[in-house]
Design a protein around this motif. Structure first.
Motif, PDB file in Angstrom:
ATOM      1  N   ILE A 247      18.878  14.379   7.280  1.00 22.94           N
ATOM      2  CA  ILE A 247      19.153  13.736   6.003  1.00 22.94           C
ATOM      3  C   ILE A 247      18.776  12.267   6.062  1.00 22.94           C
ATOM      4  O   ILE A 247      19.353  11.501   6.830  1.00 22.94           O
ATOM      5  N   PRO A 248      17.809  11.835   5.259  1.00 22.38           N
ATOM      6  CA  PRO A 248      17.484  10.403   5.212  1.00 22.38           C
ATOM      7  C   PRO A 248      18.629   9.623   4.579  1.00 22.38           C
ATOM      8  O   PRO A 248      19.487  10.178   3.887  1.00 22.38           O
ATOM      9  N   ASP A 249      18.653   8.318   4.810  1.00 18.10           N
ATOM     10  CA  ASP A 249      19.695   7.477   4.226  1.00 18.10           C
ATOM     11  C   ASP A 249      19.743   7.670   2.719  1.00 18.10           C
ATOM     12  O   ASP A 249      18.734   7.508   2.024  1.00 18.10           O
ATOM     13  N   GLY A 250      20.922   8.013   2.216  1.00 19.35           N
ATOM     14  CA  GLY A 250      21.097   8.176   0.785  1.00 19.35           C
ATOM     15  C   GLY A 250      20.530   9.459   0.218  1.00 19.35           C
ATOM     16  O   GLY A 250      20.562   9.660  -0.994  1.00 19.35           O
ATOM     17  N   GLY A 251      20.044  10.367   1.055  1.00 20.52           N
ATOM     18  CA  GLY A 251      19.370  11.562   0.567  1.00 20.52           C
ATOM     19  C   GLY A 251      20.211  12.816   0.543  1.00 20.52           C
ATOM     20  O   GLY A 251      19.692  13.898   0.264  1.00 20.52           O
ATOM     21  N   ALA A 252      21.528  12.718   0.823  1.00 17.68           N
ATOM     22  CA  ALA A 252      22.353  13.921   0.915  1.00 17.68           C
ATOM     23  C   ALA A 252      22.422  14.674  -0.405  1.00 17.68           C
ATOM     24  O   ALA A 252      22.442  15.911  -0.430  1.00 17.68           O
ATOM     25  N   ARG A 253      22.470  13.951  -1.527  1.00 19.64           N
ATOM     26  CA  ARG A 253      22.562  14.620  -2.828  1.00 19.64           C
ATOM     27  C   ARG A 253      21.340  15.510  -3.073  1.00 19.64           C
ATOM     28  O   ARG A 253      21.456  16.664  -3.499  1.00 19.64           O
ATOM     29  N   GLU A 254      20.142  14.976  -2.771  1.00 15.54           N
ATOM     30  CA  GLU A 254      18.921  15.750  -2.986  1.00 15.54           C
ATOM     31  C   GLU A 254      18.825  16.914  -2.005  1.00 15.54           C
ATOM     32  O   GLU A 254      18.370  18.001  -2.358  1.00 15.54           O
ATOM     33  N   VAL A 255      19.260  16.692  -0.758  1.00 10.76           N
ATOM     34  CA  VAL A 255      19.234  17.771   0.225  1.00 10.76           C
ATOM     35  C   VAL A 255      20.203  18.883  -0.168  1.00 10.76           C
ATOM     36  O   VAL A 255      19.892  20.079  -0.028  1.00 10.76           O
ATOM     37  N   LEU A 256      21.386  18.514  -0.675  1.00 11.86           N
ATOM     38  CA  LEU A 256      22.334  19.527  -1.122  1.00 11.86           C
ATOM     39  C   LEU A 256      21.757  20.338  -2.268  1.00 11.86           C
ATOM     40  O   LEU A 256      21.912  21.563  -2.336  1.00 11.86           O
ATOM     41  N   ARG A 257      21.057  19.672  -3.170  1.00  8.12           N
ATOM     42  CA  ARG A 257      20.422  20.383  -4.274  1.00  8.12           C
ATOM     43  C   ARG A 257      19.338  21.328  -3.759  1.00  8.12           C
ATOM     44  O   ARG A 257      19.224  22.480  -4.214  1.00  8.12           O
ATOM     45  N   LEU A 258      18.544  20.869  -2.797  1.00  6.02           N
ATOM     46  CA  LEU A 258      17.502  21.719  -2.238  1.00  6.02           C
ATOM     47  C   LEU A 258      18.110  22.895  -1.488  1.00  6.02           C
ATOM     48  O   LEU A 258      17.607  24.028  -1.569  1.00  6.02           O
ATOM     49  N   GLY A 259      19.199  22.648  -0.737  1.00  5.35           N
ATOM     50  CA  GLY A 259      19.872  23.745  -0.045  1.00  5.35           C
ATOM     51  C   GLY A 259      20.364  24.805  -1.011  1.00  5.35           C
ATOM     52  O   GLY A 259      20.268  26.013  -0.744  1.00  5.35           O
ATOM     53  N   SER A 260      20.887  24.375  -2.167  1.00  4.35           N
ATOM     54  CA  SER A 260      21.336  25.331  -3.181  1.00  4.35           C
ATOM     55  C   SER A 260      20.164  26.125  -3.737  1.00  4.35           C
ATOM     56  O   SER A 260      20.270  27.337  -3.979  1.00  4.35           O
ATOM     57  N   GLN A 261      19.028  25.460  -3.940  1.00  3.33           N
ATOM     58  CA  GLN A 261      17.845  26.154  -4.444  1.00  3.33           C
ATOM     59  C   GLN A 261      17.334  27.174  -3.434  1.00  3.33           C
ATOM     60  O   GLN A 261      16.929  28.285  -3.800  1.00  3.33           O
ATOM     61  N   LEU A 262      17.350  26.814  -2.147  1.00  3.36           N
ATOM     62  CA  LEU A 262      16.936  27.767  -1.116  1.00  3.36           C
ATOM     63  C   LEU A 262      17.865  28.976  -1.092  1.00  3.36           C
ATOM     64  O   LEU A 262      17.420  30.125  -0.983  1.00  3.36           O
ATOM     65  N   ARG A 263      19.166  28.714  -1.195  1.00  2.00           N
ATOM     66  CA  ARG A 263      20.134  29.816  -1.182  1.00  2.00           C
ATOM     67  C   ARG A 263      19.911  30.759  -2.353  1.00  2.00           C
ATOM     68  O   ARG A 263      19.987  31.985  -2.220  1.00  2.00           O
ATOM     69  N   ASP A 264      19.640  30.206  -3.529  1.00  2.00           N
ATOM     70  CA  ASP A 264      19.475  31.033  -4.717  1.00  2.00           C
ATOM     71  C   ASP A 264      18.134  31.762  -4.743  1.00  2.00           C
ATOM     72  O   ASP A 264      18.024  32.844  -5.324  1.00  2.00           O
ATOM     73  N   ALA A 265      17.103  31.167  -4.130  1.00  2.00           N
ATOM     74  CA  ALA A 265      15.757  31.715  -4.253  1.00  2.00           C
ATOM     75  C   ALA A 265      15.396  32.706  -3.154  1.00  2.00           C
ATOM     76  O   ALA A 265      14.610  33.636  -3.386  1.00  2.00           O
ATOM     77  N   LEU A 266      15.947  32.519  -1.936  1.00  2.00           N
ATOM     78  CA  LEU A 266      15.466  33.288  -0.788  1.00  2.00           C
ATOM     79  C   LEU A 266      16.513  34.281  -0.293  1.00  2.00           C
ATOM     80  O   LEU A 266      17.692  33.936  -0.155  1.00  2.00           O
ATOM     81  N   PRO A 267      16.095  35.520   0.023  1.00  2.00           N
ATOM     82  CA  PRO A 267      17.023  36.420   0.708  1.00  2.00           C
ATOM     83  C   PRO A 267      17.366  35.870   2.085  1.00  2.00           C
ATOM     84  O   PRO A 267      16.521  35.270   2.751  1.00  2.00           O
ATOM     85  N   CYS A 268      18.611  36.064   2.488  1.00  2.00           N
ATOM     86  CA  CYS A 268      19.084  35.519   3.774  1.00  2.00           C
ATOM     87  C   CYS A 268      19.674  36.659   4.592  1.00  2.00           C
ATOM     88  O   CYS A 268      20.497  37.436   4.100  1.00  2.00           O
ATOM     89  N   ARG A 269      19.240  36.761   5.848  1.00  2.00           N
ATOM     90  CA  ARG A 269      19.716  37.799   6.750  1.00  2.00           C
ATOM     91  C   ARG A 269      20.119  37.189   8.098  1.00  2.00           C
ATOM     92  O   ARG A 269      19.570  36.166   8.513  1.00  2.00           O
TER      93      ARG A 269
END
Length: 422
Positions: A247-269
């Motif tokens: 996580i770059p300085d100040g980038g946690a909000r964007e990373v959390l949003r990207l993590g949510s997008q990955l969770r919603d878009a990709l199957p996880c096993r």
């Protein structure tokens, strides 16, 4: 002191070799898939053109000999780092070059993960140290899969970005005839503890190649277990993916949003396994059968510009115990600190701190209390509510756990004292 500068694709500055020009053959072997040259002209960048004038400034990274090893200086290291062997030095140099690429391109985010193209599907592998990411990727490459990254992986505008760095394998490798043959045919730089491959572009994607991800595989290496693919809960997938981002300085909000997008878009096993060959065979059979992935948005917002601070991106660890003080007595009213970014996955809640530098996960009672803190709440009030909800749990235990929870939320700057009404 004689020196020589080399410039890498995507990096806004030189790597200066002080009195160690003998490293050049090792650089040629190690970075065969990451373009570099004595001059920056003509080198590709990640998106657009690198900022002008940066190549004329002082070198970004400096390597000097020290005893039998080397010393590496970087703006993202608190002090020069000593590396006892060429293999160790090249590993650290690759990490610093990835950090430099991320600073130069705010749309590029780095993950501590691996990826491979297998039967037309792009799989991201996440796992703790010694979970087997490197060996599994290499074993799949031995069966004609194409590696995209090992430990050093990028996400750029919704796609996997390859840095072209070969897998690093802990020695001796696991017992596998296919893996041993593949390693013997592509020997690279090594020391007593680690060995690198020397792959071709057919084996490993070169720097700058991009692939849309299709699935996330969470590795669980369990002694004695047969290889099996298991469904992963939303919270488990989210937690594992977020833990791999730097996580770059100040980038946690964007990373959390990207993590949510990955969770919603990709199957996880979850891949639970022990034997490497058995795991590779299972993935080869199951990869084409995974559910289709949804495309990730290409307009994901860039992380904040942290180039001024020269702080190296860090994983989502809790901050130091600040501010000074504690969470007050049990009658003090507290509420959620405004401006935090929050996402829910299953029964878990993920949120960023007020500085945007860290991501936290709340489960069970913590998630319930966090939702209650949307309005002013004291520990005594929370105790009454939870004691009524869980009558079989001793009240002393609930009181102790609530005190620890409120203290942790306070130190992480996730809550603040409730403002009194006028």
């Amino acid at each position: 002191m004689a020196h020589q500068d080399v410039f890498f694709a995507g990096v806004p500055g030189a790597v200066r070799l002080h009195d160690c020009q003998g490293l050049l053959p090792a650089l040629d072997a190690f970075f065969r898939l990451w373009p570099y040259a004595p001059q920056p002209a003509g080198l590709p960048s990640i998106s657009g053109t690198l900022p002008s004038g940066l190549h004329e400034t002082a070198p970004l990274l400096v390597i000097t000999p020290q005893g039998r090893g080397y010393r590496l200086r970087s703006p993202w290291l608190p002090a020069p780092r000593y590396e006892p062997s060429r293999a160790c030095l090249l590993c650290s140099l690759a990490i610093e070059l990835v950090a430099a690429c991320c600073h130069a391109c705010p749309h590029l985010i780095s993950l501590h993960a691996a990826a491979v193209c297998l039967h037309g599907r792009t799989l991201i592998f996440c796992g703790d140290n010694r979970a087997g990411k490197s060996t599994l990727v290499t074993r799949l490459m031995a069966d004609a899969a194409r590696g995209l990254g090992d430990d050093l992986l990028g996400l750029h505008r919704g796609k996997i970005f390859s840095f072209g760095v070969a897998p690093r394998l802990r020695l001796p490798p696991p017992s596998s005839p296919a893996l041993k043959r593949f390693m013997n045919e592509r020997p690279g730089i090594r020391d007593r503890h680690y060995g690198y491959l020397a792959p071709s572009p057919d084996d490993l994607a070169p720097w700058g190649e991009r692939h849309a991800p299709d699935a996330v595989i969470l590795l669980e290496r369990t002694p004695g277990s047969r290889a099996v693919l298991l469904p992963a809960s939303a919270a488990t997938g989210m937690d594992n993916v977020l833990a791999r981002f730097l996580i770059p300085d100040g980038g946690a909000r964007e990373v959390l949003r990207l993590g949510s997008q990955l969770r919603d878009a990709l199957p996880c096993r979850i891949l639970r396994y022990d034997d490497l060959d058995e795991a590779a065979e299972l993935l080869a059979r199951q990869a084409p059968l995974l559910p289709p992935a949804a495309p990730l948005p290409a307009d994901f917002p860039p992380v904040p510009d942290s180039s001024a601070s020269c702080a190296r991106p860090s994983a989502g660890r809790p901050p130091a115990a600040e501010p000074v003080g504690d969470a007050g007595d049990s009658r003090t009213l507290w509420q959620q600190r405004p401006g935090l970014s929050c996402r829910q996955a299953g029964q878990s809640i993920f949120l960023t701190d007020s500085h945007g530098n860290h991501i936290f996960r709340l489960d069970g009672t913590g998630a319930v209390v966090w939702q209650l803190l949307s309005a002013p709440l004291s520990r005594d009030e929370a105790l009454s509510l939870l004691a009524e909800t869980f009558p079989d749990v001793p009240k002393t235990r609930i009181r102790h756990e609530l005190k620890q929870l409120f203290q942790a939320l306070f130190k992480a700057r996730l809550i603040e004292k409730a403002h009194k009404s006028p």
